[in-house]
Scaffold this motif. Structure first.
Motif, PDB file in Angstrom:
ATOM      1  N   GLY A 183      44.692  50.494  44.355  1.00 27.00           N
ATOM      2  CA  GLY A 183      43.833  49.893  45.371  1.00 27.00           C
ATOM      3  C   GLY A 183      44.439  48.607  45.925  1.00 27.00           C
ATOM      4  O   GLY A 183      44.415  48.360  47.143  1.00 27.00           O
ATOM      5  N   LYS A 184      44.992  47.795  45.028  1.00 24.66           N
ATOM      6  CA  LYS A 184      45.674  46.565  45.452  1.00 24.66           C
ATOM      7  C   LYS A 184      46.855  46.898  46.357  1.00 24.66           C
ATOM      8  O   LYS A 184      47.066  46.267  47.403  1.00 24.66           O
ATOM      9  CB  LYS A 184      46.168  45.787  44.233  1.00 24.66           C
ATOM     10  N   LEU A 185      47.654  47.874  45.931  1.00 27.93           N
ATOM     11  CA  LEU A 185      48.841  48.238  46.697  1.00 27.93           C
ATOM     12  C   LEU A 185      48.457  48.739  48.087  1.00 27.93           C
ATOM     13  O   LEU A 185      49.092  48.353  49.092  1.00 27.93           O
ATOM     14  CB  LEU A 185      49.640  49.301  45.939  1.00 27.93           C
ATOM     15  N   GLN A 186      47.435  49.570  48.176  1.00 30.16           N
ATOM     16  CA  GLN A 186      46.990  50.057  49.486  1.00 30.16           C
ATOM     17  C   GLN A 186      46.553  48.896  50.383  1.00 30.16           C
ATOM     18  O   GLN A 186      46.867  48.866  51.584  1.00 30.16           O
ATOM     19  CB  GLN A 186      45.850  51.059  49.308  1.00 30.16           C
ATOM     20  N   LYS A 187      45.867  47.928  49.806  1.00 24.19           N
ATOM     21  CA  LYS A 187      45.449  46.755  50.580  1.00 24.19           C
ATOM     22  C   LYS A 187      46.654  45.935  51.023  1.00 24.19           C
ATOM     23  O   LYS A 187      46.767  45.555  52.196  1.00 24.19           O
ATOM     24  CB  LYS A 187      44.518  45.877  49.739  1.00 24.19           C
ATOM     25  N   TYR A 188      47.574  45.682  50.102  1.00 25.27           N
ATOM     26  CA  TYR A 188      48.746  44.865  50.422  1.00 25.27           C
ATOM     27  C   TYR A 188      49.606  45.510  51.506  1.00 25.27           C
ATOM     28  O   TYR A 188      50.197  44.814  52.337  1.00 25.27           O
ATOM     29  CB  TYR A 188      49.589  44.631  49.173  1.00 25.27           C
ATOM     30  N   LEU A 189      49.679  46.851  51.501  1.00 20.56           N
ATOM     31  CA  LEU A 189      50.507  47.531  52.490  1.00 20.56           C
ATOM     32  C   LEU A 189      49.994  47.328  53.911  1.00 20.56           C
ATOM     33  O   LEU A 189      50.773  47.377  54.866  1.00 20.56           O
ATOM     34  CB  LEU A 189      50.601  49.025  52.167  1.00 20.56           C
ATOM     35  N   GLN A 190      48.708  47.086  54.056  1.00 23.54           N
ATOM     36  CA  GLN A 190      48.156  46.835  55.387  1.00 23.54           C
ATOM     37  C   GLN A 190      48.785  45.594  56.016  1.00 23.54           C
ATOM     38  O   GLN A 190      48.866  45.473  57.236  1.00 23.54           O
ATOM     39  CB  GLN A 190      46.644  46.665  55.311  1.00 23.54           C
ATOM     40  N   PHE A 191      49.232  44.662  55.173  1.00 24.47           N
ATOM     41  CA  PHE A 191      49.814  43.408  55.652  1.00 24.47           C
ATOM     42  C   PHE A 191      51.346  43.378  55.525  1.00 24.47           C
ATOM     43  O   PHE A 191      51.985  42.507  56.114  1.00 24.47           O
ATOM     44  CB  PHE A 191      49.246  42.236  54.842  1.00 24.47           C
ATOM     45  N   SER A 192      51.906  44.301  54.747  1.00 22.66           N
ATOM     46  CA  SER A 192      53.303  44.152  54.324  1.00 22.66           C
ATOM     47  C   SER A 192      54.269  45.187  54.862  1.00 22.66           C
ATOM     48  O   SER A 192      55.481  45.051  54.671  1.00 22.66           O
ATOM     49  CB  SER A 192      53.363  44.186  52.782  1.00 22.66           C
TER      50      SER A 192
END
Length: 294
Positions: A183-192
């Motif tokens: 879940g963290k990774l999916q969120k971070y990918l939105q910005f990264s």
């Protein structure tokens, strides 16, 4: 013996547009604890990585989780104050586990514990996770999400396994890796994604140096490229030349890589020799040629 330098920042046309949907992504946390740190040295440190790019660092001296590199300019990806509190609590627990492990070994003095925790996504779906712990640089225990269970890698780690599993850590660890981490990774990918999906083409240079014994060393260097995978080789008259050595550097401060490939020839050999470079940022393979007249 002055080296001949051919430094080429080559214009080879626009990089091929990459379909990044099938590309794997990973979120990894590297943590390190020290039982008796030197004065001014933190007892606990943690660094977060998205793929191979470090995006934050925390240490117990500052008690702050701070963004790194281009993530310093990103707004809204993470609440750094809350992450600092989380890492502080995690560091306290980490050092308690280190103390327990030292007890199992009946160790005193200064000892270390390292942890690598993370997960992977492909096509935006979970495709793997890892959680390993090392003591004084030796693998100690790891978590297997398939069983699920903690797997001891040293005899003393059986005590850790029993303690952690008795405390109910198995399902928490599995959920942490497969749900919370992803879940963290999916969120971070939105910005990264712009940082992780970028395609930086290599600049290529060739150096020539005559060594004792009338042997000439030709070194082809590719600089400032991203992502890391690259192919480099030498040819003469369309035949591949056996490589004397090759190497690669770590990720640089500007977020790019360097690789090189070396051949050795007789000093009287005038060439030409060609260095070929293939990288995902290039529309077509890149060739740089050396001959003695240069």
């Amino acid at each position: 013996m002055v080296p001949v330098l051919l430094s080429l920042l080559l214009a080879v046309g626009p990089a091929v547009t990459q379909d990044t949907q099938n590309r794997p992504y990973s979120l990894t946390y590297h943590s390190n604890g020290v039982s008796k740190p030197k004065e001014g040295f933190p007892s606990f440190q943690a660094t977060g990585y998205l793929n191979d790019q470090a995006f934050f660092h925390y240490d117990s001296e500052t008690e702050k989780a701070e963004p790194l590199g281009p993530w310093k300019q990103v707004e809204g990806m993470e609440d750094w104050e809350e992450l600092s509190k989380f890492q502080k609590a995690r560091g306290d627990f980490f050092l308690k586990n280190l103390k327990d492990i030292m007890g199992y070994y009946k160790d005193t003095g200064n000892h270390t514990m390292q942890e690598k925790y993370g997960c992977k996504l492909q096509n935006n779906n979970y495709c793997g996770a890892f959680w390993t712990v090392a003591y004084d640089g030796r693998d100690y225990i790891k978590f297997d999400t398939e069983i699920p269970a903690w797997i001891p890698l040293q005899p003393e780690a059986l005590k850790t396994k029993v303690k952690w599993e008795t405390e109910g850590s198995v399902q928490r660890a599995k959920a942490s890796l497969e749900e919370e981490c992803t879940g963290k990774l999916q969120k971070y990918l939105q910005f990264s994604r712009p940082f992780l999906d970028r395609q930086d083409p290599p600049s290529v240079s060739i150096t020539s140096h005559v060594n004792p014994g009338n042997i000439r060393t030709l070194k082809c260097v590719a600089d400032n490229f991203y992502p890391k995978p690259i192919s480099m080789y030498w040819t003469q008259a369309d035949s591949v030349v056996e490589t004397e050595s090759w190497g690669e550097g770590p990720l640089s401060e500007n977020g790019t890589y360097q690789s090189w490939v070396v051949v050795k020839i007789l000093s009287l050999d005038r060439g030409p020799y060609s260095c070929h470079v293939q990288h995902s940022s290039l529309a077509q393979p890149l060739t740089v040629t050396w001959n003695e007249s240069q």
